[in-house]
Design a protein around this motif. Sequence first.
Motif, PDB file in Angstrom:
ATOM      1  N   GLY A 168      26.032 -14.233 -17.021  1.00 41.26           N
ATOM      2  CA  GLY A 168      24.726 -14.880 -17.097  1.00 41.26           C
ATOM      3  C   GLY A 168      23.934 -14.831 -15.806  1.00 41.26           C
ATOM      4  N   GLU A 169      24.580 -15.140 -14.701  1.00 39.90           N
ATOM      5  CA  GLU A 169      23.871 -15.163 -13.424  1.00 39.90           C
ATOM      6  C   GLU A 169      23.351 -13.783 -13.042  1.00 39.90           C
TER       7      GLU A 169
ATOM      8  N   ALA B 220      19.309  -9.658 -12.167  1.00 34.34           N
ATOM      9  CA  ALA B 220      18.978  -8.243 -12.345  1.00 34.34           C
ATOM     10  C   ALA B 220      17.649  -8.027 -13.056  1.00 34.34           C
ATOM     11  N   PHE B 221      17.375  -8.832 -14.074  1.00 35.12           N
ATOM     12  CA  PHE B 221      16.203  -8.555 -14.893  1.00 35.12           C
ATOM     13  C   PHE B 221      15.035  -9.515 -14.693  1.00 35.12           C
ATOM     14  N   PHE B 222      15.273 -10.608 -13.952  1.00 35.32           N
ATOM     15  CA  PHE B 222      14.199 -11.580 -13.762  1.00 35.32           C
ATOM     16  C   PHE B 222      14.029 -12.002 -12.301  1.00 35.32           C
ATOM     17  N   GLY B 223      14.845 -11.459 -11.421  1.00 31.78           N
ATOM     18  CA  GLY B 223      14.735 -11.763 -10.001  1.00 31.78           C
ATOM     19  C   GLY B 223      14.008 -10.649  -9.272  1.00 31.78           C
ATOM     20  N   PRO B 224      13.952 -10.762  -7.949  1.00 35.35           N
ATOM     21  CA  PRO B 224      13.305  -9.700  -7.173  1.00 35.35           C
ATOM     22  C   PRO B 224      14.132  -8.409  -7.189  1.00 35.35           C
TER      23      PRO B 224
ATOM     24  N   GLU C  86      20.593  -6.056  -2.728  1.00 32.60           N
ATOM     25  CA  GLU C  86      21.686  -7.018  -2.906  1.00 32.60           C
ATOM     26  C   GLU C  86      22.075  -7.160  -4.374  1.00 32.60           C
ATOM     27  N   VAL C  87      21.156  -6.813  -5.267  1.00 32.79           N
ATOM     28  CA  VAL C  87      21.420  -6.797  -6.712  1.00 32.79           C
ATOM     29  C   VAL C  87      20.992  -5.412  -7.203  1.00 32.79           C
ATOM     30  N   PRO C  88      21.860  -4.418  -7.052  1.00 35.58           N
ATOM     31  CA  PRO C  88      21.476  -3.040  -7.391  1.00 35.58           C
ATOM     32  C   PRO C  88      20.890  -2.876  -8.791  1.00 35.58           C
TER      33      PRO C  88
ATOM     34  N   MET D 131      21.697 -18.599 -19.190  1.00 31.79           N
ATOM     35  CA  MET D 131      20.994 -18.991 -17.970  1.00 31.79           C
ATOM     36  C   MET D 131      19.517 -18.621 -17.993  1.00 31.79           C
ATOM     37  N   LEU D 132      19.086 -17.933 -19.021  1.00 31.27           N
ATOM     38  CA  LEU D 132      17.694 -17.504 -19.100  1.00 31.27           C
ATOM     39  C   LEU D 132      16.778 -18.595 -19.643  1.00 31.27           C
ATOM     40  N   GLU D 133      17.361 -19.629 -20.215  1.00 27.13           N
ATOM     41  CA  GLU D 133      16.540 -20.709 -20.801  1.00 27.13           C
ATOM     42  C   GLU D 133      16.054 -21.655 -19.737  1.00 27.13           C
TER      43      GLU D 133
END
Length: 96
Positions: A57-58, A63-67, A71-73, A94-96
């Motif tokens: 979840g994290e 990956a899809f909603f952060g910058p 650090e998150v390839p 965790m998307l809710e």
Amino acid sequence: MFEKETHCVNLTKSTIEANARFFESVEEVPTQAYTMGIQTIMKAKKILVIVNGAGKGEIVKKAFFGPVTPEVPASILQMHPDVTVIADETACAMLE
């Protein structure tokens, strides 16, 4: 920033231990593997990501909603024109 193409990597101790179940002993587990680099992945026409389990979840959120960051390839996938993500409910919690 995301310059790697397909390349050989040394496996971490935790990866070797996790794969030991597929071998007679941990000594038989390969210590290196080839991995597809970000540049190689981004050249694909279409990308399919399958995510399963609450433990993911994290990273789905990052990956899809952060910058977009090294650090998150997987975050670079936000820049690809054709990505499909299939995830179970627990991976999306965790998307809710």
